[in-house]
Every structure is written in C-alpha cells, then in structure tokens.
Design an enzyme around this catalytic site. Structure first.
Site, PDB file in Angstrom:
ATOM      1  N   GLU A 131       0.668  -1.234  -0.077  1.00 10.70           N
ATOM      2  CA  GLU A 131       0.039  -0.217  -0.135  1.00 10.70           C
ATOM      3  C   GLU A 131       0.856   1.428  -0.003  1.00 10.70           C
ATOM      4  O   GLU A 131       0.497   2.210  -0.811  1.00 10.70           O
ATOM      5  CB  GLU A 131      -0.916   0.039   1.129  1.00 10.70           C
ATOM      6  CG  GLU A 131      -2.197  -0.986   1.075  1.00 10.70           C
ATOM      7  CD  GLU A 131      -3.029  -0.485   0.312  1.00 10.70           C
ATOM      8  OE1 GLU A 131      -4.059   0.137   0.685  1.00 10.70           O
ATOM      9  OE2 GLU A 131      -3.153  -1.222  -0.945  1.00 10.70           O
ATOM     10  N   ASP A 132       1.891   1.174   0.739  1.00  8.91           N
ATOM     11  CA  ASP A 132       2.629   2.602   0.901  1.00  8.91           C
ATOM     12  C   ASP A 132       3.917   2.574   0.150  1.00  8.91           C
ATOM     13  O   ASP A 132       4.737   3.721   0.358  1.00  8.91           O
ATOM     14  CB  ASP A 132       2.999   2.462   2.499  1.00  8.91           C
ATOM     15  CG  ASP A 132       1.772   2.553   3.287  1.00  8.91           C
ATOM     16  OD1 ASP A 132       0.335   2.872   2.672  1.00  8.91           O
ATOM     17  OD2 ASP A 132       1.709   2.525   4.500  1.00  8.91           O
TER      18      ASP A 132
END
Ligand code: MN
Length: 722
Positions: free
Chosen positions: A94-95
């Site tokens: 996600e990051d």
C-alpha cells in the site's frame, strides 16, 4: 552474522542496524521458532525496513517500528512464520512501490496472499453507523479474510495503531476509535482474544469519550479498594460453603473491563454506584451431579435472583456449550454472577470448536489454507484455555469464518447480506421488489455487468433499470434467493394473465360487434349469468381464457347476448383485430416466418399460448389452415413503434473482413443484429450468413437490403420465412 540476532535471546549486543529496531520482536521469536524460520522472518524485516526507508509515522519515529510492533504482537500469540513475515510486510504494497507479485517471488505465495488479504481489508471503509450494519460489516471482513491469519494481522495492526493513536488529529482519532469499538473489538471478542478485545475496547473508549473515560476510571479505582474486599469475602464464602458440603471445586474470580462497565451503565441507565457485577465467579467441579449440588449449596448461601438461572447442561447451546449460569443476591444485595461446569465440559467445549469446524469442511476436502487455519485454531484454543471466557468464541467461529453468505455494498454504502452464489437479480430484489422487476444490468465496482453476474464479497453494486423492463422466465435459472424467485414467478404469472385478459377483451369486443353491430354494452345480468353457467370466478378470468385461446370469443359473445348455438353452416367473418406488437406475451410473433409491420398477417389461436401471428405466406401454416375456428383475421396497427425480429440470408464472396463490413452496414441503417449464423462450405468461394436483425417495418427492411446490395462482396440477399 545477522541471523543470530533473532535467535539469540541473550543480552549480547545485537549487530546494527537490526538491533534497535527489532529487539522487541527477537525476544519473542527464540522460544518457539526454528532457526531457519527465524532467518526468514529476519529477511522480511530487512526487506520491509529497506522498503519503508525514509518514511515516518505521524508521531515522528521511523515507519518500520509499526510493522515490527505488529509482528511482535503476533509473535506473542505464537503465530507461524508466514503470518509474522506478512505482518512485517503488511503496509509495503500500500505504501511503497513494491508489488504483491514481488512479495510472492521473494517470500512465496502464501505470504503474498496474506499481505493481499490485509491490503484488501484496508481499502474497505466502514461508513454507516447503524448497529445492524456494523454486524454485517464484521461478517464481511471475516468472510473476506478467508484465512483467519489475515484477521489476526489486521487486529494486531489495529491494536498498535490504537496504542499510538494520540499522534493523530482529533477528527481522525474519533473515526478510528469508533470503527475499533464497533468493528474490531467485537471481532477480537469473537475470536476469544480476550486481552486484545478489552484493550481495544478501553483504548477506543478513552479516545471517543475522553471525559467519561476519565471519570469512570477514577470511580472504578476509588471503588476498587472496598469492592475487592467484598469480592474476596464472597469468594471465601463460596469456597467455605462448597467445602462444608464436601464439594471439591476450583473457584476463580474475574473483573470486568472499563468499557463493559460503561456499556452496562448505558444500557440499564444505571449510575456507577449501582453497577455491582463488576466481578463474576466460575466454579469448576468433577462431574454433572456435583454441578447441581454446587448450585444448590450456593443457592442456600445467597438467594438466586429469579429469572436469571440458565441450565445449559440439560439444554446445551447449539455449539455444544454446557454450564450452569446463575445470578445471586450477594452481601448487601450485590448481584453476583456464577458459572458452574465440570472440568470435562470446560475442555470438551473448547475442543468442540475444532471438531465442529472440521466436521463442516469435511476432512476429505480440507485444503492447505484450512489446515493452516485449523492448526492455528488449535493454538488459539490453548491461549483460550489460559485466558478464560470462550463462549463468544464458540458461538461465532463456525458461522463467521466460512460463511455461506456474501456481503456487498449498495451505492449508498449500506451492506446487504446474500447467500453465496447470489447474482445481480437477487441483489436487486433484496433492495426493493420494483428494482428487481425493472432491472436490466448492473455496475459492479463501477464496471458494467450482466444480470447473471455472481456477486463477491465487498462488491459495490449499482442496479441499472429501464421503465419498460420486465422479469424474464430465464431469470429463474440464475437466482438463488427465495425472495427473487417468488417475485419473478408472481410477476410472470400476473403479467401473462393481465396481458391475456387485455387481448381477450379486444377479441370479445370484436365478436360482440359482429353479432350486434352498433351496441356492445353487455348488461351486468348477462355477465352474472355467464359466470354462473360457466362456474368461472371473475370476468377477467373469462377474458384471459379468451386471450389464451381456451374459449372462443364468438362463443362467449353468443352466450352473453343469449343467442344460443349458431345454426349449422351459419358462419360470418369476424372482421379483423389490430395488432400493435406491444401486447406482451399474449400475442406472439411466429419464429418461423417472423412477420413485420407491412406483411399481410393472420392469427392462430393456440391453446394456452394466446394469439400467434404468422405471415399469410408462411410455409409452416399451410396444413393447419383448414380449421377456420382457430384462425383470426388480424392487421397491423399503423402506429406500431416496436422493433421486430426478421431473418435474412446473405451469400457473400469469401473474403477477409466481409462479415464486419456487412454488420457495420446493418448498424449504419439503424438496425441491430440479434443473431448470426455462418455456413461455410469447404473450398467454396462463397459463404452463407444468416442474420436475425431488428427492423421497424417492411420499409425499414427494404432500406437495409438496398444498402447491403451495394456491398461488392454480397452476391445474393433474401428474407427467410419458414
Ligand atoms: Mn499498518
């Protein structure tokens, strides 16, 4: 050698840069993991640290501290290496720029699946506040997770975020705290993760209602002194009484956590001073008769509160849970909750979870994920038996982890629960009957999908409707809910009936006009007589019968006008009836000749199917024309607006792209193609294509044929009847 850093629990300084970041994790791994597993976890740590390099948490520390903290929580529960690795990597996809495929390559598919599962849960946002919605949302999360470990990683993630929530701005803090209280704490509770459940509850309570939390915490602290004394006294009294009755028993006490006290005050509108059952007791004895003996002796010690006694030994709960529950009036009228069970019940109840679960999935079909889950459940049970209350866990584990339901969102964010296998149509009927009756397609996650598309957990579904859309009999083959099925059947039946009755009315009017030109008002008395004579219940039913061809219009008309049977040989033409094409299923257009407006037509009254329209020259009907009672003169209404199917046959020179040319020419002429059939002969230079296309009338068809003839490859072209 960096791998030793994880294996070695001794205070020897760890090599940089692992040491300061991962110390909390390393101390947990040594006691239960094999060295090669520890090496893998360590590799994941290095990978995650590199990926998150340069990222910081809101509180200021390097981001890597968060995944390490999450993995540490999981290590405290003795989770397997795959789960620990996934925990270390849970925010990487996600990051950072790293993809799930890369994780799969490096750490294997099971780890990648776990990370993917956690990311999926992260992307779903809980919006509505209604209680029932929270329940469905919890189920959806559990269903989506598929592997329990995904939920555990998510819970550990949430726990660490809650512990460090202070760094967030107030609005976000409130949202996360509410979500924790409504979604994640109850899930932890169900899984029997008691300490996490209570910590999540209390942390969320503190952030959501800081003032109430402070006041209550103070009050509990102040009360703790004297109440503990009271509780100690009660426990001693219970032990003494049991010993006095020569009952061997283990007696344990337990304190309620802050938020559950608060909830009790809210639910019962009680001030704190009146919440007494902060403490409860569990009595474990050797056999069933002793349970009742113990109960009797405790009831003689303190009076039971009427209506609060439950015998789950005689009538076990659905999951097999057995115990005696009773609430007693303690000293000074303080209510005291007691649970009495045997050691076996205690054990069997907990092992029972695994056996229920195994039974449901059946050992033959136990796949790898389930086996993993099963192993994990067993280890969870061990944690369980140490930490106490497993009732909630027992009750919900079966239904929630492998549910037979799917959970989907409406466009407004409401969650609907449907049986597994449910399609767009099931969803539409679940939302609203009219929505079901008018649906034509759906957007699933903003993508256009057909009505038979099967729904999956977490889908966002929007139904597209058309004002003139209607259920089709084919829908029955791809709905799974009883509600949808019942509604479709009902509509089909009434639709058929109404349309037949409407046609019957026109047929009857025509017959009446013929028999008595000028007036066709039929007196009420005539209708009553007809109904009495035929035994039919209503006028509509007679009309529907006529429309369906079960009765002849002319016969009914004679009856109504009291004309009696016609004399032999007396036959008069009925005159024609107009056809609009919008009569619905009461009027059908024969598939053989496919009549279109402009064609001379004739109607065949078929039993049960209503009126079937053929063209005059349809080759199929020649042999049936003999029976004049079955045939009606019909003509087109000049204003028909509908599109009609028609068959055309085109012989084309075999050439690349010719089908596309023909098809686009048809579309150009304002028609659409329903069906294409191509007949090719081996080695032949020509191919025959059969089209079913939609046209307004003969003129329209003529226009299409003209433009098709202009295509050089088209050799021959004709309309097909029969
Ligand atoms: Mn996270």
């Amino acid at each position: 050698m960096p791998s030793s850093a994880f294996r070695d629990p001794s205070p020897r300084p760890l090599p940089a840069p692992l040491a300061p970041d991962a110390a909390s994790l390393t101390s947990e791994l040594g006691p239960y993991l094999k060295p090669e597993d520890i090496a893998q976890v360590e590799e994941a740590f290095c990978f995650s640290k590199a990926a998150h390099e340069g990222q910081f948490r809101r509180s200021g520390e390097p981001y890597i501290e968060h995944p390490v903290a999450v993995a540490t929580i999981l290590a405290q529960w003795h989770l397997d290496p795959q789960a620990l690795i996934a925990a270390l990597l849970h925010d990487v996809v996600e990051d950072t720029s790293i993809t799930n495929a890369e994780i799969g390559e490096k750490f294997g598919k099971p780890v990648a699946d776990l990370v993917d599962g956690v990311s999926k849960l992260d992307r779903i946002e809980f919006k509505t506040e209604a209680h029932a919605q929270a329940e469905n949302f919890r189920k959806m999360l559990l269903a989506m997770a598929r592997d329990v470990r995904v939920i555990l990683i998510k819970l550990a993630d949430r726990l660490h975020n809650m512990r460090t929530l202070g760094a967030m701005e107030p609005e976000k803090r409130q949202r996360i705290a509410r979500e924790t209280l409504e979604i994640y704490a109850p899930i932890a509770n169900r899984l029997g993760l008691n300490s996490i459940y209570q910590e999540l509850d209390d942390l969320a309570f503190r952030h959501l209602y800081p003032n109430r939390y402070r006041v209550l915490a103070k009050a509990v602290q102040a009360a703790r002194g004297n109440r503990r004394e009271l509780v100690g006294k009660v426990q001693e009294a219970i032990k003494d009484r049991l010993a006095h009755c020569k009952i061997e028993a283990t007696v344990t006490g337990r304190e309620k956590h802050l938020y559950s006290i608060y909830r009790k005050m809210q639910e019962k509108s009680l001030p704190f001073s009146e919440v007494f059952d902060i403490y409860g007791f569990r009595v474990i004895v050797k056999d069933v008769p002793t349970c009742y003996l113990a109960l009797g002796s405790l009831h003689s010690l303190y009076k039971p509160i009427p209506g609060k006694f439950k015998d789950y030994i005689a009538i076990p709960k659905a999951n097999g849970y057995q115990s005696l529950h009773s609430t007693l009036f303690g000293p000074f009228g303080t209510p005291i909750e007691v649970q009495i069970r045997t050691q076996d019940m205690h054990k069997i109840a907990e092992a029972g979870v695994a056996s229920h679960w195994l039974y449901k999935t059946s050992d033959a079909t136990l796949n790898e994920v389930q086996q993993k889950t099963h192993q994990w459940l067993q280890s969870l049970l061990e944690i369980q038996s140490e930490s106490g209350d497993s009732v909630e866990f027992l009750e919900h584990i079966k239904v929630d982890l492998f549910p037979d339901e799917v959970y989907v969102f409406t466009p407004k964010g409401k969650i609907m629960a449907l049986p597994k296998g449910a399609t767009v149509i099931d969803f539409a009927y679940a939302v609203h009957t009219e929505l079901g009756n008018r649906c034509v397609a759906a957007r699933i996650n903003h993508e256009l999908m057909p009505l038979h598309a099967e729904l999956r957990n977490g889908d966002q579904v929007e139904i597209l409707t058309a004002a003139d859309a209607r259920p089709s009999p084919s829908w029955l083959s791809y709905v799974v809910t009883g509600k949808a099925r019942a509604h479709i059947r009902h509509v089909l039946k009434t639709m058929h009936f109404e349309e037949s009755a409407a046609l019957g009315e026109r047929l009857l009017e025509q017959a009446l006009r013929l028999l008595e030109p000028g007036s066709h008002e039929v007196e009420e008395a005539s209708w009553d007589r007809l109904l009495r004579d035929t035994g039919v219940k209503s006028r509509r039913e007679i009309l529907a019968d006529i429309g369906l061809g079960k009765r002849l219009g002319i016969v009914v008309a004679r009856h109504l006008l009291s004309l009696g049977e016609p004399a032999p040989g007396e036959r008069r033409p009925l005159g024609s009836i107009t056809i609009r094409g919008s009569e619905g299923i009461a009027v059908q257009f024969a598939k053989c000749c496919r009549p279109i407006p402009g064609d001379p037509i004739i109607g065949f009254v078929s039993k049960d199917q209503g009126l079937i329209i053929h063209t005059h020259d349809c080759p199929q009907i020649k042999q049936f024309r003999a029976d004049p009672d079955k045939w009606l003169d019909v003509e087109w209404d000049p204003d028909t607006k509908k599109l009609f199917d028609v068959n055309i046959k085109i012989v084309v020179a075999h050439q690349r792209g010719v089908l596309a040319t023909v098809a686009s020419e048809i579309a150009e002429a304002g028609s659409s193609i329903d069906k294409i059939n191509m007949e090719e002969e081996d080695g032949s230079a020509y191919a025959t294509i059969l089209f079913t296309i939609q046209v307004e009338n003969r003129m329209h068809l003529a226009r299409i044929m003209r433009s098709l003839r202009k295509i050089p490859e088209v050799v021959r072209l004709s309309r097909v009847k029969g």
